[in-house]
Design a protein around this motif. Structure first.
Motif, PDB file in Angstrom:
ATOM      1  N   ASN A 229       0.780  -1.238   0.000  1.00 42.77           N
ATOM      2  CA  ASN A 229       0.000   0.000   0.000  1.00 42.77           C
ATOM      3  C   ASN A 229       0.809   1.284   0.000  1.00 42.77           C
TER       4      ASN A 229
ATOM      5  N   ILE B 227       3.198   4.124  -2.299  1.00 43.69           N
ATOM      6  CA  ILE B 227       3.565   4.506  -3.653  1.00 43.69           C
ATOM      7  C   ILE B 227       5.084   4.519  -3.693  1.00 43.69           C
TER       8      ILE B 227
ATOM      9  N   LYS C  82      -4.865   6.124  -5.002  1.00 46.08           N
ATOM     10  CA  LYS C  82      -4.167   5.703  -3.791  1.00 46.08           C
ATOM     11  C   LYS C  82      -5.075   5.877  -2.570  1.00 46.08           C
TER      12      LYS C  82
ATOM     13  N   THR D 219      -0.986  -1.056  -3.974  1.00 43.84           N
ATOM     14  CA  THR D 219       0.407  -0.635  -4.005  1.00 43.84           C
ATOM     15  C   THR D 219       0.680  -0.083  -5.396  1.00 43.84           C
ATOM     16  N   ILE D 220       1.342   1.033  -5.469  1.00 46.43           N
ATOM     17  CA  ILE D 220       1.662   1.604  -6.781  1.00 46.43           C
ATOM     18  C   ILE D 220       3.177   1.690  -6.934  1.00 46.43           C
TER      19      ILE D 220
END
Lengths: 256, 331
Positions: B35, B37, B187, B193-194
């Motif tokens: 989770n 970025i 987000k 998750t990015i």
């Protein structure tokens, strides 16, 4: 298994949808065969009397299956080759990260290209009444079957080449040095049984000449035009297809 | 950097990738937490896309360990493919299909049941504000709309991780801002998750953590604020009549290194610029033509670490081809 079949279907459906949306391409696909058949073909046929070889009346009939074969050749080859740029820059990149096996992608692409080639070939068949070639229901389905087999053979060849050669520039080279010779030495435009020896040898290793031979058998059934028995044509085409598709899915599945 | 943590969704250990003897990725180790970025920042050719392609199973590695969600990239490719969403550097939509059709094909490939597919398509299209254009062919879309559609498509199968490789490349600044707005919104609204890459410094500031990558190596990894704090205060650039003398003087009074900057300027770092500047101008032995002070950016961090700025590298033949293809696709 079901997942893979859906994958094959998806890749196939995408090619078909694209094809029917591309009207200019459908219309343009008439141009080349018409040029070959009615300009080149008629010209050559009428030159027979000049060079002292009879009227050349049967020549257009002889050439017609060759032109259908040409359409199938170019269509299936290019649609299989599109796997190259599609993989580097296009939609296929997206497909490659989905949980679908590489083999399914290749099979879907083969079936898509072959279906389109078959449709294109069938469109050329519409000219048959002009040449007074009778195409009955049975003959039509025979031709469709052969077209599909030829298309698969050529498409598998395209996939193998596409997996090995990964640059755009190579396309031109392939067209000039492989596709055109393949077409000229396939018996599509002139009979191969009376030519010089080297041509005969090359024609024997050219899978397309078996395809043209089978196509001619289905359309004209004229023993004078036949090079090989039909079963041999089919066996050769089918074996090339099987070998090339195994090779093609292996090469395509390789990671860099 | 090396901590083994249950919350790590991606673990990369000693990853190496060689292309014909050339090390594109040179022994990198990092992890991405669930989770967050996570950003890869670096110039073109630094190895960002290569690393991403290895993590998302498109490329094989030369050596090292890579796991995603506990799955091994070399052995459990399909499991990984099922839980990642991908937005590539190059457009990968089919522009002869409509937006809905693109999503439909994507859904089929991920085996999303048809009953759920329609609803989900509407949902992701709404998120990127493309609902009203869903039945238009993608070839009629602008570059920004295509990007948004690709983000929507990447989310359609509810991935755990979304990869965005240079999501704003080739877009105008306004559209770029909009894309980042969508990413921030994403987000906030989803547990996802990015993992993104960019060579635009300022854009990666939205990341929770950034790895700065150069010539195949990770040269720094931290939060944007911590990275900027590594620079000793504000950045001052000066144009003077006599740089050599001035450089020596600055070194004497501040003790910090002075570098040559663009267009004959010199630059250095100082803690409290607002009280330093008036004093400095008054006492300077050399005539100052111009002086400016600003807060450090990630660009300065990169400059500090590598001694050069992130710039467009010379385009290779492949890049040229890519640009041509992109031009063709964006008509």
């Amino acid at each position: 298994m079901k997942k893979e079949l859906i994958g094959v279907y998806t890749i196939w459906l995408r090619d078909i949808k694209r094809y029917f949306r591309d009207r200019p391409r459908i219309i343009a696909s008439f141009a080349q065969p018409i040029l070959f058949l009615f300009v080149l073909g008629t010209g050559i046929a009428s030159s027979f009397s000049t060079f002292g070889g009879g009227s050349g009346g049967d020549f257009l009939n002889f050439m017609f299956p060759g032109i259908v074969g040409m359409t199938v050749l170019f269509t299936s080859f290019f649609s299989a080759m599109s796997i190259v740029w599609d993989r580097e820059f296009g939609f296929l990149r997206e497909v490659l990260v989905t949980p679908i096996s590489r083999t399914s992608i290749v099979v879907g692409k083969l079936l898509g290209g072959s279906t389109i080639a078959m449709i294109q070939g069938a469109i050329i068949l519409l000219f048959s009444p002009l040449l007074k070639i009778p195409i009955t229901f049975v003959i039509f389905f025979k031709i469709i079957g052969i077209m599909f087999l030829v298309a698969m053979t050529i498409a598998t060849l395209g996939i193998v080449l596409a997996s090995v050669i990964k640059s755009m520039q190579a396309f031109q080279v392939i067209t000039n040095f492989l596709l055109m010779p393949m077409f000229f030495l396939s018996g599509a435009l002139f009979p191969l049984n009376n030519t010089v020896k080297w041509m005969n040898v090359v024609a024997k290793i050219n899978p397309l000449s078996y395809g043209i031979d089978a196509m001619r058998f289905a359309m004209l059934n004229n023993p004078a035009f036949q090079l090989y028995p039909l079963w041999l044509d089919i066996v050769v085409l089918a074996s090339v297809t099987v070998v090339m598709s195994i090779l093609g899915s292996f090469l395509f599945g390789r990671q860099d | 950097m090396n901590d083994i943590n249950a919350n790590n969704i991606i673990e990369v250990k000693n990853l190496v990738k060689e292309f014909k003897g050339l090390r594109a990725v040179d022994d990198i180790t990092f992890s991405v937490k669930e989770n967050e970025i996570f950003g890869f920042l670096g110039p073109n050719g630094a190895g960002k896309t290569t690393t991403i392609n290895i993590i998302c199973t498109l490329l094989s590695k030369t050596s090292g360990e890579v796991t995603l969600g506990g799955y091994n990239v070399a052995r459990e490719r399909n499991k990984i493919r099922n839980c990642i969403g991908m937005v590539f550097q190059d457009p990968s939509l089919d522009d002869r299909l409509t937006a809905l059709e693109n999503l439909y094909f994507h859904g089929l490939l991920y085996n999303i049941p048809r009953s759920a597919l329609k609803e989900r398509s509407e949902e992701v299209l709404k998120m990127v504000n493309l609902s009203s254009r869903k039945n238009n062919l993608v070839m009629t879309y602008s570059g920004g709309m295509k990007r948004r559609l690709e983000i929507a498509r990447g989310l359609l199968h509810y991935p755990k991780i979304l990869f965005l490789d240079e999501p704003t490349l080739g877009l105008d600044p306004q559209t770029r801002n909009k894309i980042w707005d969508y990413i921030i919104k994403l987000k906030k609204s989803k547990n996802i998750t990015i993992f993104l890459t960019s060579h635009y410094m300022e854009e990666t500031e939205i990341c929770d953590r950034i790895a700065i990558i150069d010539e195949g190596k990770i040269i720094a990894l931290d939060t944007p604020d911590n990275l900027k704090n590594t620079i000793g205060g504000d950045i001052i650039t000066i144009l003077s009549e006599e740089n050599v003398k001035l450089k020596k003087y600055i070194k004497e009074i501040t003790g910090s290194d002075v570098h040559d900057a663009k267009e004959g300027e010199i630059r250095f770092e100082i803690k409290d610029s607002s009280s330093f500047i008036p004093k400095f101008i008054k006492n300077s032995p050399v005539k100052i033509l111009s002086i400016s002070a600003r807060k450090p950016t990630l660009n300065d961090v990169f400059l500090d670490l590598t001694g050069r700025e992130i710039r467009e590298e010379n385009a290779s033949a492949r890049d040229n081809l890519r640009m041509r293809m992109r031009g063709r696709m964006r008509h």
